[in-house]
Design a protein around this motif. Structure first.
Motif, PDB file in Angstrom:
ATOM      1  N   GLN A 165     -10.156   2.093  -1.798  1.00  0.00           N
ATOM      2  CA  GLN A 165     -10.562   3.055  -2.817  1.00  0.00           C
ATOM      3  C   GLN A 165     -10.992   2.346  -4.099  1.00  0.00           C
ATOM      4  O   GLN A 165     -10.286   1.493  -4.617  1.00  0.00           O
ATOM      5  CB  GLN A 165      -9.416   4.018  -3.112  1.00  0.00           C
ATOM      6  CG  GLN A 165      -9.836   5.239  -3.868  1.00  0.00           C
ATOM      7  CD  GLN A 165      -8.744   6.288  -3.837  1.00  0.00           C
ATOM      8  OE1 GLN A 165      -7.584   5.997  -3.655  1.00  0.00           O
ATOM      9  NE2 GLN A 165      -9.138   7.523  -4.020  1.00  0.00           N
ATOM     10  N   ASN A 175      -7.128   4.340   1.335  1.00  0.00           N
ATOM     11  CA  ASN A 175      -6.295   4.021   0.177  1.00  0.00           C
ATOM     12  C   ASN A 175      -6.460   2.565  -0.262  1.00  0.00           C
ATOM     13  O   ASN A 175      -6.476   2.266  -1.453  1.00  0.00           O
ATOM     14  CB  ASN A 175      -4.817   4.303   0.476  1.00  0.00           C
ATOM     15  CG  ASN A 175      -4.524   5.780   0.522  1.00  0.00           C
ATOM     16  OD1 ASN A 175      -5.303   6.607   0.056  1.00  0.00           O
ATOM     17  ND2 ASN A 175      -3.400   6.134   1.098  1.00  0.00           N
ATOM     18  N   HIS A 223      -6.672   6.851   6.789  1.00  0.00           N
ATOM     19  CA  HIS A 223      -5.939   7.089   5.542  1.00  0.00           C
ATOM     20  C   HIS A 223      -5.519   5.755   4.893  1.00  0.00           C
ATOM     21  O   HIS A 223      -5.705   5.553   3.689  1.00  0.00           O
ATOM     22  CB  HIS A 223      -4.715   7.965   5.820  1.00  0.00           C
ATOM     23  CG  HIS A 223      -3.835   8.182   4.651  1.00  0.00           C
ATOM     24  ND1 HIS A 223      -4.174   9.010   3.606  1.00  0.00           N
ATOM     25  CD2 HIS A 223      -2.622   7.642   4.349  1.00  0.00           C
ATOM     26  CE1 HIS A 223      -3.214   8.979   2.705  1.00  0.00           C
ATOM     27  NE2 HIS A 223      -2.256   8.162   3.134  1.00  0.00           N
TER      28      HIS A 223
END
Length: 166
Positions: A84, A81, A77
């Motif tokens: 991205q 992030n 995660h």
């Protein structure tokens, strides 16, 4: 903000230097390699601080406290992030301290993270040579504090602190 400071060869000297530089910081839990501290306000320029500290070789900003079962999911995660929208190759690494989750923990974790992130369309590469922790000089050479990310794990079998090298 919570931090972990990795000391060099002379731990007691490194820790004394940190306490002198940050007299108002709340230092807690030391082990043979790291000194953990809570400091407000956050470090404005971690690299400049590191340059001033002769006995400290790495500064880690602590992000979260997790249970061992959530390590892979949480790291994926955080990396997702961070990377991205990035068009170029995403470079990352993972270093773990005090975690005894089996002989091949780091290898399995790195390969699984790479598979997960590739399945999501990211071009990724990890820099852990022979699946070992990343040397502080490699963090600089691979630009992990600017273009990539080094995730650091501290803990035991009950809880793990997750952080990123700054």
């Amino acid at each position: 903000m919570k931090y972990a400071f990795l000391s060099g060869r002379k731990q007691s000297l490194s820790f004394a230097e940190l306490q002198a530089l940050f007299p108002k910081a709340n230092f807690y839990h030391t082990d043979k390699e790291f000194l953990f501290a809570e400091r407000n306000p956050p470090l404005p320029n971690p690299q400049q601080t590191l340059d001033r500290l002769g006995g400290t070789i790495k500064i880690v900003e602590l992000i979260d406290e997790i249970i061992p079962e959530d390590v892979e999911t949480k790291i994926a995660h955080v990396l997702r992030n961070f990377f991205q929208g990035k068009e170029t190759k995403c470079i990352f690494g993972v270093s773990s301290f005090g975690i005894s989750r089996g002989k091949d923990f780091q290898k399995k974790l790195l390969l699984s993270l790479k598979r997960k992130l590739k399945a999501e369309g990211l071009k990724v590469r990890f820099v852990n040579k022979f699946f070992h922790n990343i040397a502080p000089v490699a963090v600089l050479k691979e630009h992990l504090t600017t273009d990539g990310m080094e995730i650091n794990l501290f803990g035991n079998n009950e809880k793990i602190l997750l952080g990123k090298t700054v």
